[in-house]
Design an enzyme around this catalytic site. Sequence first.
Site, PDB file in Angstrom:
ATOM      1  N   LYS A 279       0.833  -1.195   0.000  1.00  0.00           N
ATOM      2  CA  LYS A 279       0.000   0.000   0.000  1.00  0.00           C
ATOM      3  C   LYS A 279       0.874   1.254   0.000  1.00  0.00           C
ATOM      4  CE  LYS A 279      -3.997  -1.731   2.603  1.00  0.00           C
ATOM      5  NZ  LYS A 279      -5.012  -1.497   1.560  1.00  0.00           N
ATOM      6  N   ASP A 290      -7.536  -3.069  10.642  1.00  0.00           N
ATOM      7  CA  ASP A 290      -8.050  -4.061   9.697  1.00  0.00           C
ATOM      8  C   ASP A 290      -8.504  -5.359  10.387  1.00  0.00           C
ATOM      9  OD1 ASP A 290      -8.796  -4.425   7.078  1.00  0.00           O
ATOM     10  OD2 ASP A 290      -6.886  -5.323   6.461  1.00  0.00           O
ATOM     11  N   ARG A 353     -10.446 -11.401   1.851  1.00  0.00           N
ATOM     12  CA  ARG A 353     -11.261 -12.480   1.285  1.00  0.00           C
ATOM     13  C   ARG A 353     -10.525 -13.810   1.313  1.00  0.00           C
ATOM     14  NH1 ARG A 353     -11.696  -9.085  -4.220  1.00  0.00           N
ATOM     15  NH2 ARG A 353     -11.388  -7.417  -2.686  1.00  0.00           N
TER      16      ARG A 353
END
Length: 498
Positions: A279, A290, A353
Amino acid sequence: MNYFTTTSAASRRAVDCVIVGIYDRGRLSSGAADIDAASKGSLKRLLKNGDISAQLGRSAVLTDVAGVKATRVVVVGLGKYSTFDVAKFRKALGSALQAVSGTKSREILNSLTLEDVSGAGSYYLARHTAQTVGEALYRFTSMKSGKKAPLMPLRKVGLAIAKQGDAAKSKRGAKHGEAIVAGMSIAKDLGNLPANVCTPSHIARTAQKLAREHKNLTTKVLNEAEMKRLGMHSLLSVTAGTKEPAKLIVMQYKGKTGQKPVVLVGKGVTFDSGGISLKPGPGMDEMKFDMCGAAGVIGTMAAVAKLKLPINVNVVVPAVENLPSGLATKPGDIVKSMSGQTIEILNTDAEGRLILCDALTYSRRFKPDTIIDVATLTGACVIALGHHRTAIMSYKDKLSADIVAAGLSSDDLGWPMPLGDEWGAELESNFADMANVGGRPGGAITAGCFLGKFTDGLNWAHLDIAGTAWKSGKQKGATGRPVPMLTEYLLGRCGALP
Ligand code: BES
Ligand code: MN
Ligand code: ZN
């Protein structure tokens, strides 16, 4: 905190502080009307002179009000009478408490619970009072050295009720509100702690501690070797670059025999650097948040256990740190998930995910009646809904509607977003069963569709809390959301709501 109910008039109770309100155009709340009458029109005079305001959330502290037994009266603006709702009730009360905190009040009386608030009776007004008081008292100081500023000395909070018949509902509301606040505080603490303290092992210890505090609650923690044996290679691919050991945290609360559980799955990425798909630097510190999905489901579990709800709830938290290194997963790598489906990892920053899919597959062993995952999953969700509402995605319309409704009544709002093959098609891969990313458009939905490939046949919903789990800027900090929404949903399922 000690909560009591009272039918006595606002002017007649000898507390340290009584909270009353005024609406636009000089309309007095029922507590304010009583104080005004007892003090021969003092509030109306102050209003006329512009010393108190009806503007929502503006408060003034009055002392020595003649004819009133309380030491102080806090008058708070409630805005327009016809649009006064639960959110405004909380905003006004929060501001009044701010004013109270500048005084030495130990015992207060909230007379605003007498008001006619759309969509809320005495149960919800008591609950929102307890929640607002709890939130006003929350501080995160464990990482500051030196002497801590003292909290306000508040010990007792009175809830005004119109008739004795409302007492039971009001007390129950306060009890539920306190449990929600306790769950939110656990969630906020986990979120606010830095990633060098709040590691996967730290989250696991927090879950184990909760299990020691409540009977009916057990916690089991799986290590990486055990996850490997289960075939969770998608989850393990995220932790490949870090030395910090990953954990799969499994909590089980049994409040009712012979009932299929609700399973809550929470994303627990304790720091998301993006991995090899690193990032950008600015604001990267916020990726310590997170793991707020994990914090939210553990906080909800704490509320459920505290209230001893007659329901079965399981929590599954995949907890990992996402860092780059010579051992980290690379873009293009292909892994086999626990479900047997293979995934081409095109972007190591779409890691949420990758851990959730294995946690969802693992959760099938509980034969869930309902399964809800909670995750700070996509920046795209923040673009879609901003910081106000949690995205709710489900192929099951009833489940989605129930969660939206729970968000409304708990004042922890959500909004439905679609799922479908149109978006899912973005995830096609030339090399594996699917890719872990699609294009940028509709990114929150493609992420949901990815998870949907692992929840076939389940009554499943996905909550993207990327915009709602924490605040940035001067007020940087975890919000404790969606503990109210989830607890409300579970309270509703066990018939504990009015
Ligand atoms: N944890 C982030 C999502 C996120 C970003 C939440 C900013 C809140 C604020 C997630 O793991 C992520 O990096 N998602 C990527 C997905 C993309 C690579 C498809 C994103 O949103 O950019
Ligand atoms: Mn990421
Ligand atoms: Zn992430």
